[in-house]
Design a protein around this motif. Structure first.
Motif, PDB file in Angstrom:
ATOM      1  N   TYR A 127      10.163  21.420  -4.881  1.00 42.56           N
ATOM      2  CA  TYR A 127       9.415  21.100  -3.667  1.00 42.56           C
ATOM      3  C   TYR A 127       9.946  21.839  -2.441  1.00 42.56           C
ATOM      4  CZ  TYR A 127       6.856  17.868  -6.461  1.00 42.56           C
ATOM      5  OH  TYR A 127       6.048  17.339  -7.439  1.00 42.56           O
ATOM      6  N   ARG A 128      10.801  22.831  -2.681  1.00 41.55           N
ATOM      7  CA  ARG A 128      11.331  23.707  -1.623  1.00 41.55           C
ATOM      8  C   ARG A 128      11.984  22.927  -0.482  1.00 41.55           C
ATOM      9  NH1 ARG A 128       6.342  26.355  -3.128  1.00 41.55           N
ATOM     10  NH2 ARG A 128       6.871  28.253  -4.263  1.00 41.55           N
ATOM     11  N   VAL A 129      12.791  21.961  -0.826  1.00 42.82           N
ATOM     12  CA  VAL A 129      13.532  21.202   0.171  1.00 42.82           C
ATOM     13  C   VAL A 129      14.673  22.094   0.666  1.00 42.82           C
ATOM     14  CG1 VAL A 129      14.969  19.172   0.586  1.00 42.82           C
ATOM     15  CG2 VAL A 129      12.914  18.991  -0.844  1.00 42.82           C
ATOM     16  N   MET A 130      14.634  22.432   1.943  1.00 42.51           N
ATOM     17  CA  MET A 130      15.614  23.354   2.524  1.00 42.51           C
ATOM     18  C   MET A 130      16.551  22.682   3.517  1.00 42.51           C
ATOM     19  SD  MET A 130      14.712  26.076   0.966  1.00 42.51           S
ATOM     20  CE  MET A 130      15.456  27.446   1.806  1.00 42.51           C
ATOM     21  N   ARG A 164       0.785  -1.239   0.000  1.00 42.11           N
ATOM     22  CA  ARG A 164       0.000   0.000   0.000  1.00 42.11           C
ATOM     23  C   ARG A 164       0.816   1.288   0.000  1.00 42.11           C
ATOM     24  NH1 ARG A 164      -1.590  -2.266   5.678  1.00 42.11           N
ATOM     25  NH2 ARG A 164       0.041  -1.260   6.840  1.00 42.11           N
ATOM     26  N   LEU A 165       2.160   1.180  -0.087  1.00 41.15           N
ATOM     27  CA  LEU A 165       3.015   2.361  -0.062  1.00 41.15           C
ATOM     28  C   LEU A 165       4.319   2.052  -0.789  1.00 41.15           C
ATOM     29  CD1 LEU A 165       3.486   5.247   1.347  1.00 41.15           C
ATOM     30  CD2 LEU A 165       4.713   3.951   3.086  1.00 41.15           C
ATOM     31  N   THR A 166       4.808   3.019  -1.555  1.00 45.04           N
ATOM     32  CA  THR A 166       6.108   2.903  -2.215  1.00 45.04           C
ATOM     33  C   THR A 166       7.048   3.903  -1.557  1.00 45.04           C
ATOM     34  OG1 THR A 166       5.043   2.316  -4.294  1.00 45.04           O
ATOM     35  CG2 THR A 166       7.314   3.079  -4.419  1.00 45.04           C
ATOM     36  N   VAL A 167       8.291   3.498  -1.343  1.00 47.38           N
ATOM     37  CA  VAL A 167       9.301   4.385  -0.773  1.00 47.38           C
ATOM     38  C   VAL A 167      10.357   4.653  -1.837  1.00 47.38           C
ATOM     39  CG1 VAL A 167      10.975   4.752   1.072  1.00 47.38           C
ATOM     40  CG2 VAL A 167       8.880   3.436   1.539  1.00 47.38           C
ATOM     41  N   VAL A 168      10.632   5.932  -2.062  1.00 45.70           N
ATOM     42  CA  VAL A 168      11.547   6.366  -3.112  1.00 45.70           C
ATOM     43  C   VAL A 168      12.560   7.338  -2.521  1.00 45.70           C
ATOM     44  CG1 VAL A 168      11.685   7.649  -5.287  1.00 45.70           C
ATOM     45  CG2 VAL A 168       9.771   6.101  -4.886  1.00 45.70           C
ATOM     46  N   LYS A 169      13.819   7.226  -2.956  1.00 51.80           N
ATOM     47  CA  LYS A 169      14.864   8.152  -2.525  1.00 51.80           C
ATOM     48  C   LYS A 169      15.217   9.110  -3.662  1.00 51.80           C
ATOM     49  CE  LYS A 169      18.328   6.480  -0.145  1.00 51.80           C
ATOM     50  NZ  LYS A 169      18.203   7.200   1.090  1.00 51.80           N
ATOM     51  N   VAL A 170      15.455  10.371  -3.303  1.00 49.94           N
ATOM     52  CA  VAL A 170      15.918  11.379  -4.263  1.00 49.94           C
ATOM     53  C   VAL A 170      17.172  12.025  -3.671  1.00 49.94           C
ATOM     54  CG1 VAL A 170      15.424  13.565  -5.407  1.00 49.94           C
ATOM     55  CG2 VAL A 170      13.614  11.855  -5.174  1.00 49.94           C
ATOM     56  N   PRO A 197      18.895  18.782  -8.213  1.00 51.84           N
ATOM     57  CA  PRO A 197      18.531  20.065  -7.610  1.00 51.84           C
ATOM     58  C   PRO A 197      17.199  20.626  -8.107  1.00 51.84           C
ATOM     59  CG  PRO A 197      20.318  20.348  -9.183  1.00 51.84           C
ATOM     60  CD  PRO A 197      20.118  18.874  -9.014  1.00 51.84           C
ATOM     61  N   ALA A 198      16.796  20.306  -9.313  1.00 55.91           N
ATOM     62  CA  ALA A 198      15.525  20.835  -9.824  1.00 55.91           C
ATOM     63  C   ALA A 198      14.340  20.270  -9.035  1.00 55.91           C
ATOM     64  CB  ALA A 198      15.377  20.532 -11.314  1.00 55.91           C
ATOM     65  N   ILE A 199      14.386  18.993  -8.714  1.00 61.17           N
ATOM     66  CA  ILE A 199      13.293  18.390  -7.936  1.00 61.17           C
ATOM     67  C   ILE A 199      13.275  19.003  -6.540  1.00 61.17           C
ATOM     68  CG2 ILE A 199      12.326  16.278  -6.967  1.00 61.17           C
ATOM     69  CD1 ILE A 199      13.754  14.744  -9.227  1.00 61.17           C
TER      70      ILE A 199
END
Length: 111
Positions: free
Chosen positions: A70-73, A52-58, A64-66
């Motif tokens: 998503y304003r990852v600070m 019921r859930l997928t886990v993804v790493k970025v 940097p565009a992603i």
């Protein structure tokens, strides 16, 4: 341990935004100690909740565009997407029980 899916600028839309089940995205970087601390917890969740859930790493440094979109600070940043929409996010590593409770609460309120 299970290898987590890896998203980048070429497959983020497919793996995250077009997924047919909720996706927990872990924004991380190689230089970030808390990012490495949370990996075993994310691997366990990926196995236990695979139906019921997928886990993804970025990797934020390599994508940097992603991260900017998503304003990852700060890292690690965890974001939960459902039907292509961001429904929850949190910054920092946390114990598995706390993370699961927060995920479950977010999914219940998003329904």
């Amino acid at each position: 341990m299970t290898e987590l899916l890896v998203a980048d600028e070429t497959n983020f839309d497919q793996l995250v935004l077009r997924a047919d089940k909720p996706v927990l995205v872990d924004f991380w970087a190689q230089w970030c100690p808390p990012c490495h601390q949370i990996v075993p917890i994310l691997q366990q969740i990926a196995v236990e909740r695979a139906d019921r859930l997928t886990v993804v790493k970025v990797n934020s440094d390599e994508n940097p565009a992603i991260s900017s979109n998503y304003r990852v600070m700060a890292l690690p940043t965890l974001m939960l997407f459902q039907h292509g929409e961001l429904i929850w996010s949190v910054v920092g590593a946390r114990p598995k029980a706390k993370l699961l409770k927060e995920l479950d609460d977010a999914l219940l309120t998003a329904v």
